[in-house]
Scaffold this motif. Structure first.
Motif, PDB file in Angstrom:
ATOM      1  N   ARG A  20       1.422  -1.144   0.112  1.00  0.00           N
ATOM      2  CA  ARG A  20       0.066   0.259  -0.096  1.00  0.00           C
ATOM      3  C   ARG A  20       0.887   1.469  -0.057  1.00  0.00           C
ATOM      4  O   ARG A  20       0.538   2.446  -0.232  1.00  0.00           O
ATOM      5  N   ALA A  21       1.887   1.080   0.898  1.00  0.00           N
ATOM      6  CA  ALA A  21       2.903   2.284   0.649  1.00  0.00           C
ATOM      7  C   ALA A  21       4.090   2.405  -0.318  1.00  0.00           C
ATOM      8  O   ALA A  21       4.608   3.255  -1.101  1.00  0.00           O
ATOM      9  N   GLY A  22       3.845   1.784  -1.316  1.00  0.00           N
ATOM     10  CA  GLY A  22       4.350   1.089  -2.516  1.00  0.00           C
ATOM     11  C   GLY A  22       6.468   1.521  -2.331  1.00  0.00           C
ATOM     12  O   GLY A  22       6.885   1.892  -3.008  1.00  0.00           O
ATOM     13  N   LEU A  23       6.722   0.136  -1.015  1.00  0.00           N
ATOM     14  CA  LEU A  23       7.637   0.831  -0.771  1.00  0.00           C
ATOM     15  C   LEU A  23       8.202  -1.344  -1.110  1.00  0.00           C
ATOM     16  O   LEU A  23       7.397  -2.134  -1.049  1.00  0.00           O
ATOM     17  N   PRO A  24       9.277  -1.467  -1.115  1.00  0.00           N
ATOM     18  CA  PRO A  24       9.428  -2.188  -1.161  1.00  0.00           C
ATOM     19  C   PRO A  24       9.578  -3.670   0.202  1.00  0.00           C
ATOM     20  O   PRO A  24       9.590  -2.845   0.979  1.00  0.00           O
ATOM     21  N   GLU A  25       9.503  -4.784  -0.291  1.00  0.00           N
ATOM     22  CA  GLU A  25       9.103  -5.705   0.905  1.00  0.00           C
ATOM     23  C   GLU A  25      10.092  -5.639   1.555  1.00  0.00           C
ATOM     24  O   GLU A  25      11.459  -6.104   1.424  1.00  0.00           O
TER      25      GLU A  25
END
Length: 191
Positions: free
Chosen positions: A34-39
């Motif tokens: 949801r944040a558009g960040l890497p896992e």
């Protein structure tokens, strides 16, 4: 606690995930997506699920408390002792930001089974009751901690009921309910 921009980004995403999918959907991976960040980003900041929930409870409750603090300041600075219209505006804004209220409700339900989460929310609730008591006092109404706590609980119920109504009915329902509540629990003038 001051949040770093990245931590705030993660908690805003977590709030959205929680509002959309409930507590079962609140995972580190879902927050990262949801944040558009890497896992792994969320777990780097908040290692456990419990840490994520506690930080999110602090984040959500802190936003709501800050709004009420600003309302109290506005009422004091503008000499608006009867802040019904200002409170109505605030509640309408919260209903327009549905995620914030739904996340708070989800966390409140989880807190009934999690003492640590309950403590986080209770700390904010105590402060909220103090603010409401101060607002009622400034309005020249009979007051006290028990009355302020009942008002806070009643406002919670009004907001929950409003969430279940169509958007077009929010404002009229809020105005009617707050008027009824104001003539009952807010009490007569203290003079």
């Amino acid at each position: 606690m001051t949040e770093s921009p990245r931590r705030r980004q993660l908690l805003d995403a977590a709030q959205s995930v929680l509002a959309d999918g409930g507590l079962k959907g609140l995972t580190h991976r879902a927050v990262d997506r949801r944040a558009g960040l890497p896992e792994g980003s969320c777990s780097a900041y908040l290692r456990t699920r419990q840490a994520l929930q506690a930080a999110l409870a602090e984040h959500v409750a802190g936003q709501l408390l800050a709004d009420v603090d600003r309302l109290a300041d506005r009422m004091r600075d503008a000499d608006e002792p009867d802040g019904v219209d200002a409170a109505l505006e605030l509640f309408q804004r919260w209903l327009d930001q549905r995620e914030l209220l739904v996340a708070r409700l989800e966390l409140t339900m989880a807190a009934t089974r999690d003492p640590g989460l309950a403590q986080v929310l209770e700390t904010h609730r105590v402060r909220l009751v103090e603010i409401v008591d101060a607002i009622v006092t400034a309005a020249g109404k009979e007051h006290g901690a028990a009355r302020a706590e009942a008002l806070v609980a009643s406002y919670d119920g009004i907001l929950l009921a409003a969430l279940l109504k169509p958007d077009s009915e929010h404002r009229s329902f809020l105005a009617r309910s707050m008027d009824l509540l104001g003539t009952g629990l807010a009490g007569p003038s203290a003079t």
